[in-house]
Design a protein around this motif. Structure first.
Motif, PDB file in Angstrom:
ATOM      1  N   GLY A 729       0.944  -0.973  -0.059  1.00  0.00           N
ATOM      2  CA  GLY A 729       0.068  -0.052  -0.022  1.00  0.00           C
ATOM      3  C   GLY A 729       0.999   1.237  -0.032  1.00  0.00           C
ATOM      4  N   GLY A 730       1.955   1.333   0.782  1.00  0.00           N
ATOM      5  CA  GLY A 730       2.756   2.461   0.795  1.00  0.00           C
ATOM      6  C   GLY A 730       3.344   2.908  -0.581  1.00  0.00           C
ATOM      7  N   THR A 731       3.480   2.158  -1.415  1.00  0.00           N
ATOM      8  CA  THR A 731       3.814   2.287  -2.815  1.00  0.00           C
ATOM      9  C   THR A 731       2.545   2.945  -3.689  1.00  0.00           C
ATOM     10  N   GLU A 732       1.505   2.379  -3.631  1.00  0.00           N
ATOM     11  CA  GLU A 732       0.651   2.494  -4.478  1.00  0.00           C
ATOM     12  C   GLU A 732      -0.065   3.877  -4.838  1.00  0.00           C
ATOM     13  N   GLY A 733      -0.054   4.915  -3.965  1.00  0.00           N
ATOM     14  CA  GLY A 733      -0.492   5.983  -4.273  1.00  0.00           C
ATOM     15  C   GLY A 733       0.527   7.184  -4.393  1.00  0.00           C
ATOM     16  N   VAL A 734       1.888   6.744  -4.449  1.00  0.00           N
ATOM     17  CA  VAL A 734       2.963   7.810  -4.310  1.00  0.00           C
ATOM     18  C   VAL A 734       2.897   8.665  -5.588  1.00  0.00           C
ATOM     19  N   GLY A 735       3.048   7.820  -6.827  1.00  0.00           N
ATOM     20  CA  GLY A 735       2.853   8.528  -8.055  1.00  0.00           C
ATOM     21  C   GLY A 735       1.944   9.512  -8.078  1.00  0.00           C
ATOM     22  N   ALA A 736       0.572   9.186  -7.860  1.00  0.00           N
ATOM     23  CA  ALA A 736      -0.574  10.085  -7.787  1.00  0.00           C
ATOM     24  C   ALA A 736      -0.402  11.453  -6.873  1.00  0.00           C
TER      25      ALA A 736
END
Length: 775
Positions: A729-736
């Motif tokens: 989860g900690g990776t998943e919204g970073v680009g956004a």
């Protein structure tokens, strides 16, 4: 030590690793061990006309140069493990090229020599005759189909399907606002600290194969390897050592997983293979590359009515073991944590003459979240709304749980978000980072840099079944051994699984020893992926510990004649009913039980070991909000991430310290992928970023202000321990979040920021082409 679950105990794994006492594949030494080096294709596409090993075989220490003909009895295509659709069967990867090459780095031969240096020299001396053909290196070329990666297949689109729920066409017909954008997520992937490696040893007398260096899915890989070699699975053992990172890419079945063991069988020698860093960047699974045309429909108040799009994902030259998982999950999670009743997406998986792709931490989720969250911010700007307010109006509410999301994955059935309070996670994040204060400075030039804040909300499935396996064995009163089918590559299983087992059994934490995953430990095993390690593995360990504890109670009841329900078990001691004078009498204790078992008592032996299968259907869903605060220098196009905050509902944390480390580590990995990393190819299919001089990756000090807050707002419904996977989860919204923050900072430049990575060169080009008021 009661109540171990929930305590932030220091990880047992760390001390050996920090003091140099870890044992990795390259630490393995065996008598007579030789070394292997893979000869790889130097071109992206071509006809393999011949291989000349004469010069290589004449060099000192060289034992063999093995080519496709040598592996012919065992050279079957590598099967799919997941993401299985019928069209992919035309694109399975052979373990070694025989007549055609389809990407730079494809195995052509395996050199075996007495030393690594000798094997490398021999590999350089192998003559390779390839007639180059025109490669396919872009989505446009692949979809046009003028040149085919695999002519026998007749197409470059390996699979195409449609995901939908509701009626998107009707939603767009009644919408007051629509916007369409085209997005691109770049090719990058896992870059673990330890590269791949194997040590294989064949015992011809016993007909037994041992392979050291297993990871991720040892039992699946054991079965594939045994099937290829024509052996019974019981004659093949895969053993896990310390693993220096995986993140989804390591541990899948690659060509080398057959070539090295087969070479050990052919030569009768123990063989070690360790890839160098260029090989790792070139040959291990790539990931992430997708194009998405996405359109949103909404009311003027920002209530989202519908979402529709077309997504194209690059599989590279072959369909590797994880099939179309990344593409399928991107389509699955494009609606994200929002109440969007009407959704439709056409998804294509295409092949190109580039390194095959696979899963990487949050496969499909990172990409989908960037596409959707960026479009939501663009919509908010068009409508004159605050991006946080748009999300408040659309997030699935707690009272809507369980929230059905439909059948959006072609190889899965219908699913539902099981529990959650998505708006509460958003509010927690906004308050913790001081969103209102940062937002008041958005787009303002402060000491030569523009400041901005961006949001990325996400939801993800974790812990799929259908089954996981665990075995617990009491060796002696001071040693309780735990075995599971879940591999560990840094998740902290030796600590968290021990906490669970010690809690249930009531024994001291230090007596519980969690063994490395191997096919010797449990008969079967599901492996570690999709956030299932703690969810499935943890619940399997709990179930096994409860079964062992029940055996102690049952044996004590049988011996005493008392009902098991009246007995108490704690600290390895079973007592009878308590009396007025104090605790009840001791009916059974571990030291005595171990002595009886050593003396040959069958009942005692049976009470010291248990082997169970834990079954679970469906997934539990983690979710959260990531908020980034950035400062952007418009002169140099440099982006500094001043703060990145993740608020994530992680369920019941077995070990809060481990959870925190997982979320922070994932966040840094996401930042590295968003701002630095990219695999770049030229028109000939040659990778231009095959070293760390060109493929940039974050160091431990690159992003110092990364924060994580774990909450437990809504317990999951699918497991008794209340666990959720937290590694992805900690990776998943970073680009956004970062893209939205940069867009917020540069709001007056009116940049769509529809492509990743947000590298200085790409951002500089966008600024030069800006049409905004400051362009």
């Amino acid at each position: 030590m009661p109540g171990l679950v929930g305590q932030p105990l220091l990880r047992r794994e760390d001390l050996p690793l920090l003091t140099g006492r870890g044992r990795f594949v390259d630490d393995v030494r065996m008598p007579g061990m030789h070394h292997a080096v893979v000869v790889r294709s130097p071109v992206a596409a071509g006809r393999l006309r011949g291989i000349d090993a004469t010069a290589a075989l004449a060099l000192p220490g060289v034992v063999a140069v093995l080519v496709a003909a040598d592996f012919a009895p065992w050279s079957k295509p590598i099967p799919l493990r997941g993401g299985i659709l019928p069209g992919l069967l035309d694109y399975l990867q052979p373990v070694i090229a025989s007549d055609r090459v389809c990407y730079v780095g494809e195995p052509l031969a395996l050199v075996v020599a007495a030393s690594r240096a000798q094997a490398e020299d021999a590999a350089e001396a192998v003559g390779v005759d390839i007639e180059p053909t025109e490669p396919v290196v872009s989505f446009a070329d692949a979809r046009a189909g003028r040149v085919l990666v695999h002519p026998a297949s007749g197409r470059n689109v390996a699979e195409r399907w449609h995901s939908q729920r509701g009626d998107a066409q009707a939603a767009f017909a009644r919408a007051e606002y629509t916007r369409r954008e085209t997005f691109h997520c770049h090719r990058h992937s896992s870059v673990p600290l330890e590269t791949r490696g194997l040590v294989a040893r064949w015992d011809a007398a016993c007909g037994h194969l041992e392979v050291l260096g297993a990871a991720k899915v040892p039992h699946f890989n054991r079965d594939v390897l045994a099937g290829m070699l024509g052996l019974e699975p019981s004659r093949v053992d895969l053993v896990e050592l310390d693993v220096g990172g995986s993140f989804g890419a390591r541990g899948e079945f690659y060509p080398e997983d057959l070539l090295v063991p087969a070479a050990a069988r052919l030569t009768g020698l123990p063989i070690k293979w360790i890839e160098d860093r260029r090989e790792s960047l070139l040959a291990m699974n790539h990931a992430r590359e997708m194009d998405c045309e996405l359109e949103i429909a909404a009311t003027r108040e920002g209530r989202i009515l519908g979402l529709r799009g077309r997504l194209v994902a690059d599989m590279g030259a072959y369909a590797r073991t994880t099939g179309v998982i990344a593409a399928a999950k991107a389509g699955n999670f494009l609606p994200g944590p929002y109440d969007i009743p009407d959704y439709a997406c056409e998804i294509e998986a295409v092949v190109t003459n580039r390194t095959p792709t696979g899963t990487y931490r949050g496969p499909g989720r990172y990409e989908a979240n960037f596409f959707r969250e960026r479009l939501i911010d663009l919509m908010a700007d068009d409508l004159g709304l605050d991006p946080a307010e748009v999300r408040r109006r659309n997030l699935v509410r707690r009272d809507q749980m369980p929230y059905p999301i439909g059948s959006l994955v072609p190889y899965e059935g219908p699913a539902s978000y099981d529990s959650g309070d998505y708006p509460a996670a958003l509010e927690h994040a906004l308050e913790a980072i001081g969103y209102a204060a940062i937002k008041s400075r958005s787009g303002r030039l402060v000491e030569g840099r523009y400041h901005g804040v961006g949001i990325g909300c996400f939801v993800d499935s974790t812990g799929p079944g259908p089954a996981e396996y665990a075995r617990i064995r009491v060796q002696d009163p001071g040693t309780v051994e735990v075995y599971t089918g879940c591999s560990s590559s840094g998740q902290g299983h030796r600590t968290t699984f021990a906490q669970i087992a010690a809690d249930v059994l009531g024994v001291p934490f230090e007596t519980v020893q969690v063994q490395a995953c191997s096919t010797l430990g449990t008969a079967r095993g599901g492996g570690t992926f999709h956030g299932r390690g703690i969810v499935m593995g943890g619940n399997a360990v709990r179930t096994a510990a409860e079964a062992l504890r029940e055996r102690w109670l049952t044996l004590a009841a049988a011996r005493s004649g008392l009902p098991a329900g009246q007995l108490a078990c704690d600290a390895g001691v079973v007592r009878g009913p308590a009396g007025e004078a104090g605790p009840g009498p001791v009916l059974l204790d571990l030291p005595a039980l171990c002595r009886e078992a050593a003396a040959g008592d069958a009942e005692a032996r049976a009470a010291l070991e248990v082997d169970i299968v834990y079954e679970s259907r469906g997934c539990t869903f983690e979710y959260g909000t990531q908020v980034a605060h950035v400062a952007v220098d418009p002169e140099t196009a440099q982006i500094e991430v001043l703060r990145l905050l993740t608020v994530e509902d992680c369920g019941n944390p077995v070990n809060p310290l481990v959870v925190h480390g997982q979320v922070v580590g994932a966040s840094v990995q996401g930042l590295s992928g968003t701002l630095l990393e990219e695999f770049v190819y030229d028109r000939d299919g040659q990778m231009l970023s095959g070293t760390f001089a060109d493929y940039l990756i974050a160091t431990a000090t690159e992003f110092p202000c990364v924060e994580a807050i774990s909450v437990n707002l809504a317990p999951p419904t699918h497991n008794r321990l209340g666990l959720k996977g937290v590694g992805e989860g900690g990776t998943e919204g970073v680009g956004a979040a970062v893209a939205n923050a940069v867009g917020d900072a540069l709001r007056d430049f009116r940049l769509p920021l529809s492509e990743l990575p947000l590298s200085p060169d790409r951002l500089a080009r966008a600024l030069r082409g800006s049409r905004g008021s400051r362009g």
